[in-house]
Motif scaffolding. Structure first.
Motif, PDB file in Angstrom:
ATOM      1  N   GLY A   1      38.802  44.228  39.572  1.00 39.34           N
ATOM      2  CA  GLY A   1      39.926  44.577  40.440  1.00 39.34           C
ATOM      3  C   GLY A   1      41.144  45.127  39.740  1.00 39.34           C
ATOM      4  N   TYR A   2      41.111  45.249  38.413  1.00 40.78           N
ATOM      5  CA  TYR A   2      42.203  45.909  37.695  1.00 40.78           C
ATOM      6  C   TYR A   2      41.903  47.406  37.616  1.00 40.78           C
ATOM      7  N   ARG A   3      42.847  48.184  37.106  1.00 37.23           N
ATOM      8  CA  ARG A   3      42.615  49.629  37.040  1.00 37.23           C
ATOM      9  C   ARG A   3      43.204  50.182  35.746  1.00 37.23           C
TER      10      ARG A   3
ATOM     11  N   PRO B   1      47.370  37.045  36.140  1.00 35.63           N
ATOM     12  CA  PRO B   1      47.522  37.367  37.569  1.00 35.63           C
ATOM     13  C   PRO B   1      46.176  37.648  38.232  1.00 35.63           C
ATOM     14  N   ALA B   2      46.067  37.241  39.470  1.00 36.08           N
ATOM     15  CA  ALA B   2      44.874  37.587  40.236  1.00 36.08           C
ATOM     16  C   ALA B   2      44.817  39.099  40.354  1.00 36.08           C
ATOM     17  N   PRO B   3      43.622  39.667  40.209  1.00 34.41           N
ATOM     18  CA  PRO B   3      43.517  41.139  40.213  1.00 34.41           C
ATOM     19  C   PRO B   3      43.931  41.732  41.551  1.00 34.41           C
ATOM     20  N   GLN B   4      45.013  42.512  41.504  1.00 37.39           N
ATOM     21  CA  GLN B   4      45.504  43.207  42.702  1.00 37.39           C
ATOM     22  C   GLN B   4      45.848  44.647  42.344  1.00 37.39           C
ATOM     23  N   GLY B   5      44.985  45.237  41.514  1.00 41.10           N
ATOM     24  CA  GLY B   5      45.208  46.630  41.153  1.00 41.10           C
ATOM     25  C   GLY B   5      46.175  46.821  40.017  1.00 41.10           C
ATOM     26  N   GLN B   6      46.505  45.752  39.275  1.00 39.10           N
ATOM     27  CA  GLN B   6      47.388  45.919  38.121  1.00 39.10           C
ATOM     28  C   GLN B   6      46.757  46.885  37.124  1.00 39.10           C
TER      29      GLN B   6
END
Length: 230
Positions: free
Chosen positions: A77-79, A40-45
C-alpha cells in the motif's frame, strides 16, 4: 534371491532415488527479526530507497534488488516517490554474504541396508525411505534441510565429506523523512551452499516481507518455496 543380489538391487534403487532427489529444488529458509515503532499504516505514503553503503548507490545490481523491495512495499500500500517529489519515508537497504566456512561431516554408517541395522543418529536429517522386495521399509541417505542449495553431507557409507556453508544477510531500515525518526528495522539471515547473491537476495527480500511488518522484537524462521512451487 541371494543376499548379494538383494544388496545390489537395494543400492541400485537407492542411487536412482538419490539422483531424483538431487534434481528437486529445496526450500529457502531465513531467520528474520523485525522491530518497529510508529510505522504508519499504509495509506499511499511515498518512499525512496537508498543504499546503506554509499558505494552501492546507483549500481545496476543494487537497483535490481531495490526494485524488489519497492514491489513489496507497493504491494502493501505504499508508493514510490515521483521524480522531484520529497518522499514521506526513506528506506535504506544493505545486503551481503560472507566468505563461507568449511563444514566437515562424517557419515554414521548404515551397515547392510537389507539385513542389518543402521546408525542414524542425527535427528534433523531426513531419511530416504525405500521399500525392498520383501515389503519391508529401509532407510538410507540423508540431507540437511537447513542449508539451501543442495544436499548436506552427501550419500554413502562411513565416509567423511566437507563442504562450504555461506551466510547471507539483508538489512532494511525505514525512517520518517521529515525528521529522520526510525520507524522500522529488519534483519534477515540465511545459510546456504550457494554464494550467488542474484539468487539469495530475492529470497531474503521475500522472507523479509512475509507477514510484514511482523511483531516488533519477534524472531521467526521464514520458509520460501522454490519458484516452481510458489
Amino acid at each position: 534371491m541371494s543376499k548379494t543380489n538383494l544388496r545390489r538391487l537395494g543400492l541400485a534403487a537407492m542411487t536412482g532415488a538419490a539422483l531424483a532427489l538431487a534434481g528437486c529444488a529445496t526450500p529457502f529458509r531465513a531467520d528474520v527479526a523485525r522491530f518497529q515503532t510508529q510505522l504508519p499504516a499504509p495509506q499511499g505514503q511515498s518512499f525512496a530507497i537508498e543504499a546503506a553503503n554509499p558505494a552501492l548507490q546507483g549500481g545496476i545490481e543494487f537497483s535490481q534488488y531495490a526494485s524488489l523491495v519497492a514491489g513489496e512495499l507497493t504491494r502493501y500500500g505504499y508508493r514510490p516517490a515521483a521524480p522531484g517529489e520529497k518522499a514521506d519515508l526513506v528506506v535504506r537497504m544493505d545486503y551481503g554474504i560472507d566468505k563461507g566456512r568449511e563444514r566437515v561431516v562424517s557419515s554414521p554408517g548404515f551397515g547392510d541396508p537389507w539385513y542389518g541395522g543402521y546408525g542414524f543418529n542425527r535427528g534433523f536429517y531426513r531419511p530416504m525411505v525405500i521399500r525392498g522386495p520383501n515389503g519391508r521399509r529401509y532407510v538410507h541417505g540423508w540431507y540437511d534441510p537447513w542449508y539451501w542449495g543442495g544436499f548436506g553431507p552427501g550419500w554413502g557409507y562411513n565416509d567423511v565429506q566437507s563442504y562450504t556453508v555461506y551466510t547471507s544477510g539483508l538489512d532494511l531500515q525505514i525512517d520518517r523523512a521529515a525528521d529522520g525518526h526510525r520507524l522500522f528495522e529488519g534483519h534477515a539471515q540465511a545459510q546456504s551452499r550457494s554464494n550467488d547473491l542474484q539468487q539469495l537476495v530475492p529470497n531474503l527480500v521475500e522472507a523479509m516481507f512475509t507477514g510484514f511488518p511482523g511483531n516488533s522484537g519477534e524472531r521467526v524462521r521464514i520458509t520460501v518455496a522454490p519458484p516452481e512451487k510458489r
